[in-house]
Write an enzyme that holds these catalytic residues in place. Structure first.
Site: not given
Ligand SMILES: *Cc1c(COP(=O)(O)O)cnc(C)c1O
Length: 390
Positions: A184
């Site tokens: 991210k």
């Molecule tokens: C990455 C992601 C998540 C989950 O995030 P985590 O921190 O890995 O739990 C949820 N929603 C979307 C749209 C994502 O891309």
């Protein structure tokens, strides 16, 4: 051609992050402590959020958001098919029913008109995903939710730094879950943050750590520092100080990282938008796009190969790519449980079949970005249909 494989998404970790983590390790405090408090405070300030709660993932944040709002069996939650499975799995976890609504063709965000049509007496909430970093139409969705007494929960996994009409995503009172997963825009390896009204976050905070409440105990006992009370069976979703150390430094360099993303996106757009075979990502004028993903779409009638072959050709040119996302209704669990056909959500399905996410990370050099462009244009030169001149 590039001789070394370019990963789809490499985090930007500098000496400053490494130093912060070492300091955290040397401090003697490893789990949630002073650094986590500070990270919550700095993130809250960054978004101008009413309150913030650091967690071990965005998924945990979404789960606790649903629990904090008492959403459970018999309830329906409206959400998008074009998201990561986590957004919808958590609705199943609390025993509620996910109701999918197709996306808008340009932003690929949930359609407010579609949401309106999907509301029933059982609807309790709308879980909106700011896809690829482009905010959903927040004022329209907010209006629909207010009129129908629904909660609006925001999956902001892609949206650190995104703005809607000049306000940061996370600045409102809605429960909003951010992700600091390794790929991210801002990362703590694994991690997340839930923002929203202080009142909602008080309950969420208790749920995030075993359902433990120190205040409840002190109300009916002259408890010392050791005393606590379990007010409900909560979860183990807290963020460690080691993760927060990373997050504190990532947040310090965040503006600079976003600027680099913007430069790469500008280069991609100007290289691709001149060709009829490509549909480049849009940004509506009233938002700031967090530019988490660069989702390039192929106009199928312009190509002699499909998206899967396009990806193979990119891999052969040493460029990593990804696809965001396989729509929820095409996964076997959801398909079998709710009997969806692939064309149940045609906009999401069509977009999925023709999309490819290109590498996008502030750790990319100008040469990396140039190599991606060169590879895409080379694949185009080989496989785009030739048009008759004149
Ligand atoms: C990455 C992601 C998540 C989950 O995030 P985590 O921190 O890995 O739990 C949820 N929603 C979307 C749209 C994502 O891309």
């Amino acid at each position: 051609m590039r001789d070394k494989f370019l990963s789809f998404s490499l985090p930007l970790i500098g000496q400053e992050e490494i130093d912060e983590v070492i300091e955290a390790l040397r401090s003697g405090w490893l789990t949630s402590g002073p650094r986590t408090r500070q990270f919550e405070e700095n993130f809250r300030n960054y978004c101008n959020a009413p309150a913030a709660l650091a967690l071990n993932s965005c998924t945990a944040g979404l789960h606790i958001a649903l629990r904090s709002l008492n959403i459970g069996p018999g309830d329906e939650v409206i959400t998008t098919p074009l998201t990561f499975a986590a957004s919808v799995n958590v609705i199943e976890h609390v025993g509620a029913k996910p109701v999918l609504v197709d996306v808008e063709p340009d932003t690929l965000n949930i359609s407010p008109r579609g949401v309106e049509r999907a509301i029933t007496n059982a609807t309790k909430a709308v879980l909106a995903v700011h896809y690829a970093g482009h905010p959903v139409e927040l004022d329209q969705l907010q209006e629909i939710c207010s009129q129908n007494h629904l909660h609006l929960i925001e999956d902001a996994a892609h949206a650190v730094g995104a703005e809607f009409r000049g306000k940061k995503i996370g600045a409102g009172s809605n429960l909003t879950a951010f992700s600091f997963y390794a790929t991210k825009n801002l990362t703590t390896g694994e991690g997340g943050m839930l923002t929203g009204s202080a009142e909602l976050l008080d309950r969420a905070r208790i749920l995030s750590l075993h359902g433990m409440n120190r205040e409840a105990w002190s109300r009916y006992a002259a408890g010392g520092k050791w005393a606590y009370d379990i007010v409900e069976p909560g979860y183990k979703y807290n963020m460690t100080d080691i993760q927060s150390a990373l997050g504190l430094q990532q947040l310090r360099r965040f503006a600079q990282m976003q600027e680099r993303r913007q430069e790469i996106v500008r280069q991609y757009n100007s290289a691709f938008e001149v060709f009829p075979g490509f549909l480049t990502p849009v940004t509506r004028p009233h938002v700031t796009n967090a530019l988490h993903l660069y989702v390039l779409r192929l106009r199928p009638q312009e190509w002699s190969v499909d998206r899967n072959r396009f990806i193979e050709e990119m891999t052969a040119r040493n460029i990593g790519t990804s696809v965001h996302f396989i729509p929820i209704h095409m996964h076997s669990f959801y398909r079998n449980k709710y009997g969806y056909s692939p064309d149940a959500f045609p906009v999401a399905q069509q977009a999925f079949e023709h999309m490819v996410s290109l590498p996008l990370s502030p750790s990319m050099s100008d040469k990396d970005a140039g190599d991606v462009i060169e590879a895409v244009l080379d694949v185009r030169a080989c496989f785009a249909k030739r048009r008759m001149a004149g």
